[in-house]
Scaffold this motif. Structure first.
Motif, PDB file in Angstrom:
ATOM      1  N   ALA A  34     -17.947   7.205  44.178  1.00  0.00           N
ATOM      2  CA  ALA A  34     -18.098   7.222  43.103  1.00  0.00           C
ATOM      3  C   ALA A  34     -20.032   7.569  42.277  1.00  0.00           C
ATOM      4  N   THR A  37     -22.144   8.994  44.882  1.00  0.00           N
ATOM      5  CA  THR A  37     -21.780  11.130  44.155  1.00  0.00           C
ATOM      6  C   THR A  37     -22.388  10.823  43.040  1.00  0.00           C
ATOM      7  N   GLU A  38     -22.179  10.101  41.923  1.00  0.00           N
ATOM      8  CA  GLU A  38     -22.691  10.344  40.645  1.00  0.00           C
ATOM      9  C   GLU A  38     -24.933  10.039  40.897  1.00  0.00           C
ATOM     10  N   THR A  41     -25.337  13.795  42.921  1.00  0.00           N
ATOM     11  CA  THR A  41     -25.275  15.522  42.054  1.00  0.00           C
ATOM     12  C   THR A  41     -25.844  15.003  40.907  1.00  0.00           C
ATOM     13  N   GLN A  43     -24.007  14.032  37.947  1.00  0.00           N
ATOM     14  CA  GLN A  43     -23.579  14.164  37.284  1.00  0.00           C
ATOM     15  C   GLN A  43     -22.006  13.265  37.296  1.00  0.00           C
ATOM     16  N   THR A  45     -18.925  11.589  38.252  1.00  0.00           N
ATOM     17  CA  THR A  45     -17.117  11.566  39.106  1.00  0.00           C
ATOM     18  C   THR A  45     -16.427  12.460  38.373  1.00  0.00           C
ATOM     19  N   LEU A  46     -16.176  12.118  37.146  1.00  0.00           N
ATOM     20  CA  LEU A  46     -15.278  13.602  36.661  1.00  0.00           C
ATOM     21  C   LEU A  46     -15.515  14.887  36.380  1.00  0.00           C
ATOM     22  N   HIS A  47     -17.664  14.958  36.492  1.00  0.00           N
ATOM     23  CA  HIS A  47     -17.654  16.066  36.272  1.00  0.00           C
ATOM     24  C   HIS A  47     -17.817  16.970  37.653  1.00  0.00           C
ATOM     25  N   PHE A  48     -18.438  15.542  38.354  1.00  0.00           N
ATOM     26  CA  PHE A  48     -17.971  16.472  39.861  1.00  0.00           C
ATOM     27  C   PHE A  48     -16.819  16.985  40.783  1.00  0.00           C
ATOM     28  N   LEU A  49     -15.620  16.060  39.607  1.00  0.00           N
ATOM     29  CA  LEU A  49     -14.570  16.581  40.628  1.00  0.00           C
ATOM     30  C   LEU A  49     -13.457  18.340  38.955  1.00  0.00           C
ATOM     31  N   GLY A  50     -14.480  17.985  38.658  1.00  0.00           N
ATOM     32  CA  GLY A  50     -13.871  19.592  37.840  1.00  0.00           C
ATOM     33  C   GLY A  50     -13.362  19.012  37.220  1.00  0.00           C
ATOM     34  N   LEU A  51     -12.989  17.369  36.381  1.00  0.00           N
ATOM     35  CA  LEU A  51     -12.200  16.918  34.859  1.00  0.00           C
ATOM     36  C   LEU A  51     -12.117  17.531  33.733  1.00  0.00           C
TER      37      LEU A  51
END
Length: 52
Positions: A34, A37-38, A41, A43, A45-51
Motif C-alpha cells: 500500500a 502504491t501510494e 501513483t 494517490q 490506495t482506496l483512490h487507486f482502486l477506485g473505491l
C-alpha cells in the motif's frame, strides 16, 4: 510443565503460533504494498482502486 509440540501433519485450527506468524507476515507485505502504491501513483490506495 512440559508441553507437547504438534506433528506437522496434524491440522490445527484457531490462534496457533504458526497461523499468527503467517497473518503478521502477510499484513506487513500488504502494508508495504500500500505504501509503495501510494508513493508511485501519488494517490491513496482506496483512490487507486477506485473505491473513493
Amino acid at each position: 510443565m512440559q508441553t507437547s509440540t504438534p506433528k506437522k501433519d496434524e491440522i490445527q485450527f484457531g490462534f496457533t503460533p504458526s497461523a499468527e506468524l503467517l497473518n503478521g507476515r502477510l499484513a506487513m507485505i500488504g502494508f508495504v504494498a500500500a505504501l509503495i502504491t501510494e508513493l508511485v501513483t501519488g494517490q491513496g490506495t482506496l483512490h487507486f482502486l477506485g473505491l473513493m
